[in-house]
Design an enzyme around this catalytic site. Structure first.
Site, PDB file in Angstrom:
ATOM      1  N   HIS A 140       0.844  -1.209   0.000  1.00 16.06           N
ATOM      2  CA  HIS A 140       0.000   0.000   0.000  1.00 16.06           C
ATOM      3  C   HIS A 140       0.873   1.251   0.000  1.00 16.06           C
ATOM      4  CE1 HIS A 140      -3.013  -2.704   2.288  1.00 16.06           C
ATOM      5  NE2 HIS A 140      -3.590  -2.448   1.139  1.00 16.06           N
TER       6      HIS A 140
ATOM      7  N   LYS B  67     -15.555  -7.172   6.794  1.00 14.72           N
ATOM      8  CA  LYS B  67     -14.232  -7.796   6.652  1.00 14.72           C
ATOM      9  C   LYS B  67     -13.662  -8.240   7.997  1.00 14.72           C
ATOM     10  CE  LYS B  67     -11.274  -7.203   2.841  1.00 14.72           C
ATOM     11  NZ  LYS B  67     -10.138  -6.510   2.195  1.00 14.72           N
TER      12      LYS B  67
ATOM     13  N   ARG C  40      -2.060  -5.590  -8.507  1.00 16.89           N
ATOM     14  CA  ARG C  40      -0.867  -6.385  -8.217  1.00 16.89           C
ATOM     15  C   ARG C  40      -0.621  -7.450  -9.266  1.00 16.89           C
ATOM     16  NH1 ARG C  40      -3.115  -8.233  -2.724  1.00 16.89           N
ATOM     17  NH2 ARG C  40      -4.933  -7.979  -4.054  1.00 16.89           N
TER      18      ARG C  40
ATOM     19  N   SER D 190      -2.860  -7.986   2.861  1.00 21.70           N
ATOM     20  CA  SER D 190      -2.915  -7.798   4.313  1.00 21.70           C
ATOM     21  C   SER D 190      -3.179  -9.128   5.008  1.00 21.70           C
ATOM     22  CB  SER D 190      -4.009  -6.793   4.668  1.00 21.70           C
ATOM     23  OG  SER D 190      -3.709  -5.544   4.105  1.00 21.70           O
TER      24      SER D 190
HETATM   25  N1  COA Z   1      -0.148  -3.972  -1.632  1.00 17.78           N
HETATM   26  C1  COA Z   1      -0.511  -4.917  -0.774  1.00 17.78           C
HETATM   27  N2  COA Z   1      -1.749  -5.375  -0.657  1.00 17.78           N
HETATM   28  C2  COA Z   1      -2.660  -4.831  -1.457  1.00 17.78           C
HETATM   29  C3  COA Z   1      -2.354  -3.839  -2.387  1.00 17.78           C
HETATM   30  C4  COA Z   1      -1.029  -3.413  -2.464  1.00 17.78           C
HETATM   31  N3  COA Z   1      -0.632  -2.469  -3.321  1.00 17.78           N
HETATM   32  N4  COA Z   1      -3.475  -3.515  -3.041  1.00 17.78           N
HETATM   33  C5  COA Z   1      -4.439  -4.274  -2.536  1.00 17.78           C
HETATM   34  N5  COA Z   1      -3.943  -5.076  -1.582  1.00 17.78           N
HETATM   35  C6  COA Z   1      -4.653  -6.089  -0.821  1.00 17.78           C
HETATM   36  C7  COA Z   1      -5.112  -5.612   0.499  1.00 17.78           C
HETATM   37  O1  COA Z   1      -4.112  -5.815   1.451  1.00 17.78           O
HETATM   38  C8  COA Z   1      -6.328  -6.464   0.727  1.00 17.78           C
HETATM   39  O2  COA Z   1      -5.946  -7.693   1.234  1.00 17.78           O
HETATM   40  P1  COA Z   1      -6.925  -8.535   2.160  1.00 17.78           P
HETATM   41  O3  COA Z   1      -8.160  -8.791   1.367  1.00 17.78           O
HETATM   42  O4  COA Z   1      -6.110  -9.712   2.431  1.00 17.78           O
HETATM   43  O5  COA Z   1      -7.212  -7.722   3.384  1.00 17.78           O
HETATM   44  C9  COA Z   1      -6.865  -6.667  -0.668  1.00 17.78           C
HETATM   45  O6  COA Z   1      -5.807  -6.433  -1.530  1.00 17.78           O
HETATM   46  C10 COA Z   1      -7.926  -5.703  -1.053  1.00 17.78           C
HETATM   47  O7  COA Z   1      -7.786  -4.611  -0.233  1.00 17.78           O
HETATM   48  P2  COA Z   1      -8.020  -3.102  -0.511  1.00 17.78           P
HETATM   49  O8  COA Z   1      -7.335  -2.626  -1.720  1.00 17.78           O
HETATM   50  O9  COA Z   1      -7.716  -2.400   0.757  1.00 17.78           O
HETATM   51  O10 COA Z   1      -9.492  -3.089  -0.852  1.00 17.78           O
HETATM   52  P3  COA Z   1     -10.609  -3.561   0.067  1.00 17.78           P
HETATM   53  O11 COA Z   1     -11.239  -4.717  -0.589  1.00 17.78           O
HETATM   54  O12 COA Z   1     -10.176  -3.733   1.453  1.00 17.78           O
HETATM   55  O13 COA Z   1     -11.485  -2.265   0.033  1.00 17.78           O
HETATM   56  C11 COA Z   1     -13.047  -0.766  -0.937  1.00 17.78           C
HETATM   57  C12 COA Z   1     -12.272  -2.040  -1.045  1.00 17.78           C
HETATM   58  C13 COA Z   1     -13.096  -0.156   0.446  1.00 17.78           C
HETATM   59  C14 COA Z   1     -12.387   0.234  -1.867  1.00 17.78           C
HETATM   60  C15 COA Z   1     -14.445  -1.117  -1.468  1.00 17.78           C
HETATM   61  O14 COA Z   1     -14.970  -2.193  -0.723  1.00 17.78           O
HETATM   62  C16 COA Z   1     -15.380   0.034  -1.398  1.00 17.78           C
HETATM   63  O15 COA Z   1     -15.327   0.933  -2.228  1.00 17.78           O
HETATM   64  N6  COA Z   1     -16.265   0.030  -0.366  1.00 17.78           N
HETATM   65  C17 COA Z   1     -17.187   1.106  -0.112  1.00 17.78           C
HETATM   66  C18 COA Z   1     -18.587   0.714  -0.554  1.00 17.78           C
HETATM   67  C19 COA Z   1     -18.763   0.943  -2.003  1.00 17.78           C
HETATM   68  O16 COA Z   1     -18.617   2.033  -2.534  1.00 17.78           O
HETATM   69  N7  COA Z   1     -19.124  -0.139  -2.700  1.00 17.78           N
HETATM   70  C20 COA Z   1     -19.297  -0.107  -4.122  1.00 17.78           C
HETATM   71  C21 COA Z   1     -17.979  -0.327  -4.786  1.00 17.78           C
HETATM   72  S1  COA Z   1     -18.199  -0.470  -6.523  1.00 17.78           S
END
Ligand code: COA
Length: 160
Positions: A18, A42, A91, A129
């Site tokens: 991140h 989550k 990624r 994560s």
């Molecule tokens: N390096 C390391 N890990 C990464 C990464 C990077 N560059 N990019 C993504 N990841 C990993 C994260 O660690 C996470 O791992 P985990 O699932 O093991 O915890 C996974 O990829 C996805 O995480 P993240 O990028 O933080 O996205 P998320 O799924 O946690 O969050 C939101 C997604 C919050 C953006 C999305 O759910 C959202 O927009 N929610 C709000 C409600 C909404 O608007 N919904 C409609 C969306 S269309």
């Protein structure tokens, strides 16, 4: 129009992957708002305050980043804070389908907000994560995956 970007995520916890994305964006946008999602589905290990405090510490040397907390729709929060870009990391090919769906849905909900994809350094292409937490829990070395403040917070949380 000011280039304001929102980087939404759960950040449970912040990893070096991140941080790599945030660092790449710092020179590209006037302001970057890292927005920590209140995402109880989550079942995060760290509280929202803990996740925010890690992010604040790790971004303290940048003068164009802010850490926010949000709930509800990402595009609505982007609108509220005047962000015209959403940042997401790609990624590997496996991220693409979900990210494409999200970007298209977000565009449908608010065509004014553009999704901007960045590719992290290859060393983080397999990092998530959940995996980092699992390696930590099982006693593996996670120093290369997590910044110091994340490690300190996990140690504090687990009493190590
Ligand atoms: N390096 C390391 N890990 C990464 C990464 C990077 N560059 N990019 C993504 N990841 C990993 C994260 O660690 C996470 O791992 P985990 O699932 O093991 O915890 C996974 O990829 C996805 O995480 P993240 O990028 O933080 O996205 P998320 O799924 O946690 O969050 C939101 C997604 C919050 C953006 C999305 O759910 C959202 O927009 N929610 C709000 C409600 C909404 O608007 N919904 C409609 C969306 S269309």
């Amino acid at each position: 129009m000011a280039k304001i970007a929102m980087y939404p995520g759960t950040f449970d916890p912040l990893t070096n992957g991140h941080l790599d994305i945030i660092k790449r964006c710092v020179p590209l946008f006037e302001k970057i708002i890292v927005a920590v999602a209140k995402n109880p589905s989550k079942k995060p290990m760290l509280s929202i305050e803990e996740r925010v405090s890690i992010l604040e510490e790790e971004t303290s040397t940048f003068d164009n980043t802010e850490i926010h907390v949000f709930e509800g729709l990402t595009v609505e929060y982007a609108n509220k804070i005047g962000a015209n870009y959403l940042l997401r990391g790609l990624r590997a090919v496996s991220d693409f389908e979900f990210e494409l769906q999200m970007a298209m849905m977000n565009r449908e909900l608010n065509p004014e907000v553009e999704t901007f994809f960045l590719v992290p350094d290859a060393q983080y292409s397999f990092l998530s994560s959940s995996l980092a937490k699992e390696v930590y829990r099982l006693g593996g070395n996670v120093e290369q995956f997590m910044p110091n403040s994340t490690l300190r917070m996990l140690d504090q949380k687990t009493g190590k």
